[in-house]
Design a protein around this motif. Structure first.
Motif, PDB file in Angstrom:
ATOM      1  N   MET A  47      -2.798  -9.245   0.414  1.00 33.30           N
ATOM      2  CA  MET A  47      -3.933  -8.464  -0.062  1.00 33.30           C
ATOM      3  C   MET A  47      -4.734  -7.911   1.104  1.00 33.30           C
ATOM      4  SD  MET A  47      -5.235 -10.735  -3.312  1.00 33.30           S
ATOM      5  CE  MET A  47      -6.623  -9.634  -3.598  1.00 33.30           C
ATOM      6  N   GLY A  48      -4.931  -8.734   2.129  1.00 36.91           N
ATOM      7  CA  GLY A  48      -5.655  -8.271   3.304  1.00 36.91           C
ATOM      8  C   GLY A  48      -4.944  -7.132   4.002  1.00 36.91           C
ATOM      9  N   LEU A  49      -3.610  -7.240   4.134  1.00 37.15           N
ATOM     10  CA  LEU A  49      -2.844  -6.181   4.770  1.00 37.15           C
ATOM     11  C   LEU A  49      -2.859  -4.905   3.928  1.00 37.15           C
ATOM     12  CD1 LEU A  49       0.238  -8.188   6.085  1.00 37.15           C
ATOM     13  CD2 LEU A  49      -1.614  -7.201   7.435  1.00 37.15           C
ATOM     14  N   SER A  50      -2.839  -5.052   2.593  1.00 43.58           N
ATOM     15  CA  SER A  50      -2.894  -3.869   1.733  1.00 43.58           C
ATOM     16  C   SER A  50      -4.220  -3.133   1.891  1.00 43.58           C
ATOM     17  CB  SER A  50      -2.699  -4.286   0.267  1.00 43.58           C
ATOM     18  OG  SER A  50      -1.434  -4.875   0.079  1.00 43.58           O
ATOM     19  N   VAL A  51      -5.316  -3.880   1.912  1.00 43.15           N
ATOM     20  CA  VAL A  51      -6.622  -3.251   2.102  1.00 43.15           C
ATOM     21  C   VAL A  51      -6.698  -2.575   3.462  1.00 43.15           C
ATOM     22  CG1 VAL A  51      -9.096  -3.699   2.336  1.00 43.15           C
ATOM     23  CG2 VAL A  51      -7.783  -4.829   0.524  1.00 43.15           C
ATOM     24  N   LEU A  52      -6.158  -3.238   4.481  1.00 44.11           N
ATOM     25  CA  LEU A  52      -6.161  -2.652   5.816  1.00 44.11           C
ATOM     26  C   LEU A  52      -5.323  -1.378   5.861  1.00 44.11           C
ATOM     27  CD1 LEU A  52      -7.027  -2.963   8.779  1.00 44.11           C
ATOM     28  CD2 LEU A  52      -4.934  -4.296   9.157  1.00 44.11           C
ATOM     29  N   ALA A  53      -4.171  -1.390   5.174  1.00 36.95           N
ATOM     30  CA  ALA A  53      -3.305  -0.213   5.177  1.00 36.95           C
ATOM     31  C   ALA A  53      -3.972   0.972   4.492  1.00 36.95           C
ATOM     32  CB  ALA A  53      -1.975  -0.531   4.495  1.00 36.95           C
ATOM     33  N   THR A  54      -4.696   0.717   3.371  1.00 35.19           N
ATOM     34  CA  THR A  54      -5.367   1.822   2.686  1.00 35.19           C
ATOM     35  C   THR A  54      -6.495   2.398   3.518  1.00 35.19           C
ATOM     36  OG1 THR A  54      -6.805   0.239   1.540  1.00 35.19           O
ATOM     37  CG2 THR A  54      -4.787   0.928   0.408  1.00 35.19           C
ATOM     38  N   ARG A  55      -7.099   1.599   4.356  1.00 35.11           N
ATOM     39  CA  ARG A  55      -8.178   2.102   5.203  1.00 35.11           C
ATOM     40  C   ARG A  55      -7.639   2.866   6.407  1.00 35.11           C
ATOM     41  NH1 ARG A  55     -13.242   0.253   4.151  1.00 35.11           N
ATOM     42  NH2 ARG A  55     -13.443  -1.394   2.600  1.00 35.11           N
ATOM     43  N   ILE A  56      -6.463   2.467   6.876  1.00 39.13           N
ATOM     44  CA  ILE A  56      -5.891   3.122   8.053  1.00 39.13           C
ATOM     45  C   ILE A  56      -5.145   4.390   7.658  1.00 39.13           C
ATOM     46  CG2 ILE A  56      -4.208   2.879   9.912  1.00 39.13           C
ATOM     47  CD1 ILE A  56      -4.917  -0.055  10.060  1.00 39.13           C
ATOM     48  N   THR A  57      -4.322   4.318   6.597  1.00 40.75           N
ATOM     49  CA  THR A  57      -3.501   5.444   6.167  1.00 40.75           C
ATOM     50  C   THR A  57      -4.221   6.214   5.074  1.00 40.75           C
ATOM     51  OG1 THR A  57      -1.519   4.143   6.628  1.00 40.75           O
ATOM     52  CG2 THR A  57      -1.254   6.124   5.261  1.00 40.75           C
ATOM     53  N   PRO A  58      -4.410   7.542   5.212  1.00 40.36           N
ATOM     54  CA  PRO A  58      -5.068   8.317   4.157  1.00 40.36           C
ATOM     55  C   PRO A  58      -4.226   8.334   2.884  1.00 40.36           C
ATOM     56  CG  PRO A  58      -4.128   9.758   5.835  1.00 40.36           C
ATOM     57  CD  PRO A  58      -4.028   8.358   6.370  1.00 40.36           C
ATOM     58  N   THR A  59      -4.896   8.256   1.761  1.00 37.97           N
ATOM     59  CA  THR A  59      -4.217   8.244   0.472  1.00 37.97           C
ATOM     60  C   THR A  59      -3.624   9.618   0.180  1.00 37.97           C
ATOM     61  OG1 THR A  59      -5.787   6.598  -0.318  1.00 37.97           O
ATOM     62  CG2 THR A  59      -4.491   7.759  -1.982  1.00 37.97           C
ATOM     63  N   SER A  60      -2.344   9.655  -0.155  1.00 42.80           N
ATOM     64  CA  SER A  60      -1.698  10.920  -0.483  1.00 42.80           C
ATOM     65  C   SER A  60      -2.180  11.397  -1.857  1.00 42.80           C
ATOM     66  CB  SER A  60      -0.176  10.762  -0.493  1.00 42.80           C
ATOM     67  OG  SER A  60       0.206   9.780  -1.441  1.00 42.80           O
ATOM     68  N   THR A  61      -2.381  12.689  -1.973  1.00 43.66           N
ATOM     69  CA  THR A  61      -2.897  13.284  -3.206  1.00 43.66           C
ATOM     70  C   THR A  61      -1.748  13.885  -4.002  1.00 43.66           C
ATOM     71  OG1 THR A  61      -4.970  13.802  -2.071  1.00 43.66           O
ATOM     72  CG2 THR A  61      -4.544  14.921  -4.169  1.00 43.66           C
ATOM     73  N   THR A  62      -1.730  13.561  -5.278  1.00 44.57           N
ATOM     74  CA  THR A  62      -0.732  14.125  -6.165  1.00 44.57           C
ATOM     75  C   THR A  62      -1.302  15.369  -6.830  1.00 44.57           C
ATOM     76  OG1 THR A  62       0.192  11.928  -6.608  1.00 44.57           O
ATOM     77  CG2 THR A  62       0.746  13.697  -8.160  1.00 44.57           C
ATOM     78  N   TYR A  63      -0.594  16.483  -6.673  1.00 42.04           N
ATOM     79  CA  TYR A  63      -1.059  17.737  -7.232  1.00 42.04           C
ATOM     80  C   TYR A  63      -0.223  18.104  -8.455  1.00 42.04           C
ATOM     81  CZ  TYR A  63      -3.483  18.330  -2.782  1.00 42.04           C
ATOM     82  OH  TYR A  63      -4.295  18.156  -1.699  1.00 42.04           O
ATOM     83  N   HIS A  64      -0.878  18.713  -9.406  1.00 40.68           N
ATOM     84  CA  HIS A  64      -0.200  19.249 -10.579  1.00 40.68           C
ATOM     85  C   HIS A  64      -0.353  20.765 -10.513  1.00 40.68           C
ATOM     86  CE1 HIS A  64       0.239  15.237 -12.356  1.00 40.68           C
ATOM     87  NE2 HIS A  64      -0.995  14.997 -11.935  1.00 40.68           N
TER      88      HIS A  64
END
Length: 245
Positions: A47-64
């Motif tokens: 869980m800690g690594l997941s939170v760290l990864a979301t803060r380091i890597t920008p969230t990809s946006t899904t477009y329609h």
């Protein structure tokens, strides 16, 4: 304590006073507790690594797409064409550079470009107050004003202008009342409405039947020479407040 010589029933130990004694039961290894602690630690670490990864890597946006077509995956494109800005800042649009293949005239509400090579034709990029009308109604009103005798050939599927869903159609007109190909005009009209402002891309010129050896390359029913250069300007429209692209 005594021992016998043969040691058959004897053992070495310590002498204790006579009496009754109870041996204390020794606890065995706590397998389940150990495994449970390891599982908890692993889950917490993941869980800690997941939170760290979301803060380091920008969230990809899904477009329609359409209507939300996102932005280019790389840097902003280099603008090579001049850009028209409305005096009130309500919109802007790129247009052909004057002195190339076009004669360009700026108007209060947009740009008129006359193609002076090939079949010729006129390209207009302009605005129109929507006054509560949708894109289809605006297109119908404009066609009725400029080409009252034009007949719709087909609608453009998924028409987009300025990356905003809109309405588009292709029409035919014979301005002199004849039905000969020499007088046959092809009209393309694309409209999108946002902020109660309709932005319009229109093109008109001689009907030109495209084929495998004559046209934009991919099969196209546009059948209008100026349409081959029209696409780059249609999605260059921007309303006030749109992000740069």
């Amino acid at each position: 304590m005594t021992t016998t010589s043969d040691g058959a029933d004897s053992f070495s130990g310590y002498a204790v006073p006579a009496g009754d004694y109870r041996a204390r039961r020794e606890r065995g290894p706590a397998y389940f507790v150990t495994i449970g602690l390891w599982v908890i630690l692993l889950v917490a670490a993941m869980m800690g690594l997941s939170v760290l990864a979301t803060r380091i890597t920008p969230t990809s946006t899904t477009y329609h797409c359409p209507p939300d077509c996102g932005r280019p995956p790389t840097g902003l494109p280099v603008a090579i064409n001049p850009r028209f800005f409305a005096q009130d800042g309500s919109f802007s649009v790129s247009y052909p550079a004057s002195g190339t293949a076009y004669d360009v005239t700026t108007e209060p509400n947009g740009v008129r470009a006359e193609l002076n090579i090939g079949d010729g034709g006129t390209l207009r990029l302009f605005s129109e107050p929507a006054r509560g009308r949708d894109a289809r109604r605006v297109a119908a009103d404009l066609k009725g004003q400029m080409f009252p005798d034009a007949v719709t050939s087909y609608e453009l599927p998924n028409a987009i202008l300025g990356y905003e869903p809109g309405y588009g159609e292709v029409a035919d007109d014979w301005p002199k009342g004849t039905t000969t190909d020499a007088q046959h005009l092809r009209i393309i009209l694309i409209v999108a409405v946002k902020n109660d402002l309709a932005l319009v891309a229109g093109a008109v010129g001689p009907f030109h039947q495209f084929g495998p050896d004559d046209g934009p390359g991919p099969p196209s029913p546009a059948n209008l020479d100026i349409a081959k250069d029209m696409g780059k300007y249609v999605n260059s429209f921007m309303w006030r407040g749109d992000p740069p692209r």
